[in-house]
Design an enzyme around this catalytic site. Structure first.
Site, PDB file in Angstrom:
ATOM      1  N   LYS A 136     -44.033 -19.777  11.972  1.00  0.00           N
ATOM      2  CA  LYS A 136     -43.871 -18.370  11.626  1.00  0.00           C
ATOM      3  C   LYS A 136     -42.535 -18.164  10.906  1.00  0.00           C
ATOM      4  O   LYS A 136     -42.444 -17.473   9.897  1.00  0.00           O
ATOM      5  CB  LYS A 136     -43.937 -17.515  12.899  1.00  0.00           C
ATOM      6  CG  LYS A 136     -44.608 -16.191  12.641  1.00  0.00           C
ATOM      7  CD  LYS A 136     -45.062 -15.508  13.888  1.00  0.00           C
ATOM      8  CE  LYS A 136     -45.764 -14.211  13.485  1.00  0.00           C
ATOM      9  NZ  LYS A 136     -46.226 -13.426  14.588  1.00  0.00           N
ATOM     10  N   LYS A 215     -58.019 -27.924  10.982  1.00  0.00           N
ATOM     11  CA  LYS A 215     -58.342 -27.741  12.409  1.00  0.00           C
ATOM     12  C   LYS A 215     -59.087 -26.414  12.596  1.00  0.00           C
ATOM     13  O   LYS A 215     -58.694 -25.410  12.008  1.00  0.00           O
ATOM     14  CB  LYS A 215     -57.028 -27.695  13.204  1.00  0.00           C
ATOM     15  CG  LYS A 215     -57.243 -27.539  14.690  1.00  0.00           C
ATOM     16  CD  LYS A 215     -55.945 -27.256  15.421  1.00  0.00           C
ATOM     17  CE  LYS A 215     -55.598 -25.792  15.393  1.00  0.00           C
ATOM     18  NZ  LYS A 215     -54.492 -25.398  16.271  1.00  0.00           N
ATOM     19  N   LYS A 218     -58.885 -19.795  14.914  1.00  0.00           N
ATOM     20  CA  LYS A 218     -59.062 -18.391  14.512  1.00  0.00           C
ATOM     21  C   LYS A 218     -58.093 -18.023  13.404  1.00  0.00           C
ATOM     22  O   LYS A 218     -58.422 -17.287  12.495  1.00  0.00           O
ATOM     23  CB  LYS A 218     -58.839 -17.484  15.722  1.00  0.00           C
ATOM     24  CG  LYS A 218     -60.113 -17.190  16.475  1.00  0.00           C
ATOM     25  CD  LYS A 218     -59.850 -16.792  17.896  1.00  0.00           C
ATOM     26  CE  LYS A 218     -59.896 -18.008  18.778  1.00  0.00           C
ATOM     27  NZ  LYS A 218     -59.699 -17.766  20.197  1.00  0.00           N
TER      28      LYS A 218
HETATM   29  P1  TYM Z   1     -55.821 -21.693  22.866  1.00  0.00           P
HETATM   30  O1  TYM Z   1     -56.315 -20.444  23.476  1.00  0.00           O
HETATM   31  O2  TYM Z   1     -55.323 -21.643  21.455  1.00  0.00           O
HETATM   32  O3  TYM Z   1     -56.944 -22.800  22.901  1.00  0.00           O
HETATM   33  C1  TYM Z   1     -57.655 -23.102  24.096  1.00  0.00           C
HETATM   34  C2  TYM Z   1     -57.957 -24.583  24.153  1.00  0.00           C
HETATM   35  O4  TYM Z   1     -58.780 -24.974  23.038  1.00  0.00           O
HETATM   36  C3  TYM Z   1     -58.204 -26.099  22.391  1.00  0.00           C
HETATM   37  N1  TYM Z   1     -58.529 -26.064  20.951  1.00  0.00           N
HETATM   38  C4  TYM Z   1     -58.997 -27.113  20.259  1.00  0.00           C
HETATM   39  N2  TYM Z   1     -59.285 -28.381  20.631  1.00  0.00           N
HETATM   40  C5  TYM Z   1     -59.753 -29.231  19.672  1.00  0.00           C
HETATM   41  N3  TYM Z   1     -59.970 -28.852  18.377  1.00  0.00           N
HETATM   42  C6  TYM Z   1     -59.712 -27.594  17.960  1.00  0.00           C
HETATM   43  N4  TYM Z   1     -59.953 -27.245  16.697  1.00  0.00           N
HETATM   44  C7  TYM Z   1     -59.182 -26.658  18.920  1.00  0.00           C
HETATM   45  N5  TYM Z   1     -58.815 -25.351  18.868  1.00  0.00           N
HETATM   46  C8  TYM Z   1     -58.409 -25.005  20.114  1.00  0.00           C
HETATM   47  C9  TYM Z   1     -56.697 -25.936  22.620  1.00  0.00           C
HETATM   48  O5  TYM Z   1     -56.013 -27.144  22.457  1.00  0.00           O
HETATM   49  C10 TYM Z   1     -56.677 -25.425  24.044  1.00  0.00           C
HETATM   50  O6  TYM Z   1     -56.759 -26.484  24.961  1.00  0.00           O
HETATM   51  N6  TYM Z   1     -51.254 -22.037  24.836  1.00  0.00           N
HETATM   52  C11 TYM Z   1     -52.659 -22.265  25.105  1.00  0.00           C
HETATM   53  C12 TYM Z   1     -53.159 -21.469  26.305  1.00  0.00           C
HETATM   54  C13 TYM Z   1     -52.381 -21.739  27.544  1.00  0.00           C
HETATM   55  C14 TYM Z   1     -52.418 -22.940  28.320  1.00  0.00           C
HETATM   56  C15 TYM Z   1     -51.512 -22.712  29.399  1.00  0.00           C
HETATM   57  C16 TYM Z   1     -53.102 -24.146  28.187  1.00  0.00           C
HETATM   58  C17 TYM Z   1     -51.527 -20.888  28.147  1.00  0.00           C
HETATM   59  N7  TYM Z   1     -50.994 -21.458  29.274  1.00  0.00           N
HETATM   60  C18 TYM Z   1     -51.300 -23.703  30.378  1.00  0.00           C
HETATM   61  C19 TYM Z   1     -52.878 -25.128  29.160  1.00  0.00           C
HETATM   62  C20 TYM Z   1     -51.983 -24.910  30.232  1.00  0.00           C
HETATM   63  C21 TYM Z   1     -53.434 -21.841  23.884  1.00  0.00           C
HETATM   64  O7  TYM Z   1     -53.000 -21.040  23.107  1.00  0.00           O
HETATM   65  O8  TYM Z   1     -54.713 -22.346  23.808  1.00  0.00           O
END
Ligand code: TYM
Length: 347
Positions: A136, A215, A218
């Site tokens: 960002k 990748k 969204k």
């Molecule tokens: P988030 O909400 O962006 O994504 C949720 C999970 O989906 C996985 N993911 C993917 N895996 C493979 N290929 C892709 N194209 C892809 N897009 C998304 C992400 O790696 C994730 O596992 N910060 C985290 C949420 C969070 C969290 C936590 C996760 C908050 N606290 C504690 C683990 C532990 C996030 O934004 O995920």
């Protein structure tokens, strides 16, 4: 990453494995997912499918990261709707409330207190290197303290439950390394309070590609949603960018994103059959896209039905979330008490 303050633990930082290669010991598994929109294939194959598999062998905690979502969603109705959809999606996809605690991040205030305790020892440089904030800033966009400290809240999420294993996609590995750094540093200063977690990433689904080849995410507007209407899903599949080489030419399936996506949905035998077609050449991508759309529709058909049934029983879903939150609060209170005591906040 910052230098470890104490000697490194022996276990690897990230466990990479195929779907079956897991350890026998019962571990505590935790993961979170942001309700920033409807879940897509990347979320499913990178993370949600792991949640479901791991709940059968381990003690599991899964939450909807609505506090993290506040860094992008600033509309009450949208956040509420997304949160509700997230709960329905996860349950429909197989998250079993009898095996795993499912809850909202905001229902466990112990985590936000723990976040502050960790924040007091979080080096600025460590957070400045984290990709969400860095990207960002590099684009010249305004960033806020929520985005900057996002990895500390994530560390609190993980440490609050003594999690051993954190199933995620590759994009979250850096955040789990930050969590380990913070835990290591805290334990070094205040004594052994936190359990050292490990990321668990599936090799074949670490980074599921979107329809443009980047990748699936969204923020790139290249997603295909899990519960997208079949017609709209098919349209998106037809738009997947493919290799420009002529049809007759043999191709390496492993480097083709259409093949990568197709592989996620089918059996070993079907995968091999398709790989042979690629190596032989003389096929059209339209044919592969058709096969991918058919496989995807069939793959999620049962969950789609289950989701419909669940949506008609909102009370039951609320009860599941309340019970999950209660279990989560119990565990988080215990860990928070240890941290408070170690830091001198109790009499
Ligand atoms: P988030 O909400 O962006 O994504 C949720 C999970 O989906 C996985 N993911 C993917 N895996 C493979 N290929 C892709 N194209 C892809 N897009 C998304 C992400 O790696 C994730 O596992 N910060 C985290 C949420 C969070 C969290 C936590 C996760 C908050 N606290 C504690 C683990 C532990 C996030 O934004 O995920």
């Amino acid at each position: 990453m910052s230098q470890p303050l104490s000697s490194s633990p022996k276990e690897p930082e990230t466990q990479r494995s195929d779907a079956s290669g897991d350890t026998r010991k019962v571990l505590r598994v935790l993961s979170g997912i942001q309700p920033t929109g409807r879940f897509h294939w990347g979320n499913y194959f990178g993370a949600i499918r792991q949640y479901i598999e791991l709940q059968n062998e381990h003690e599991a905690y899964y939450f909807i990261a609505n506090l993290h979502a506040l860094t992008t969603i600033r509309n009450r109705d949208v956040l509420r709707q997304n949160t509700w959809d997230a709960a329905l999606d996860l349950l429909a996809l197989g998250l079993d409330p009898n095996r795993a605690a499912l809850f909202l991040q905001s229902d466990v205030p112990q985590v936000t207190e723990l976040c502050w305790l960790l924040m007091t020892g979080a080096p600025m440089g460590l957070l400045e290197r984290c990709h969400a904030y860095k990207e960002k800033k590099e684009k010249g966009l305004p960033a806020d303290a929520g985005l900057f400290t996002y990895p500390v809240l994530m560390a609190a999420d993980i440490l609050a439950y003594d999690a051993d294993l954190v199933p995620v996609g590759e994009d979250q590995v850096q955040h789990i390394e930050v969590c380990r750094d913070l835990a290591r540093s805290f334990n070094h200063q205040f004594g052994p309070v936190f359990t050292m977690p490990r990321a668990k990433v599936l090799e074949h689904a670490a980074r599921v590609p979107g329809i443009d080849g980047q990748k699936m995410s969204k923020s790139y507007q290249n997603t295909i949603e899990i519960f997208e209407e079949p017609q709209s899903m098919r349209k998106k599949v037809m738009r997947i960018v493919t290799d420009p080489r002529p049809m007759e030419q043999p191709k390496d399936p492993e480097t083709d994103r259409l093949y990568q996506l197709y592989s996620l949905f089918v059996s070993e035998a079907e995968r091999e059959q398709m790989a042979a077609l690629y190596r032989r050449g003389g096929f059209g991508y339209g044919q592969v896209k058709q096969a991918l759309a058919d496989a995807a529709e069939q793959y999620f058909a049962e969950a789609r039905e289950k989701r419909r049934a669940l949506a008609a029983r909102p009370e039951q879903v609320r009860e599941i979330l309340a019970a999950g939150a209660e279990k989560a609060r119990r565990k988080a209170s215990e860990v928070l008490a240890r941290a408070r005591d170690a830091m001198g906040l109790t009499w």
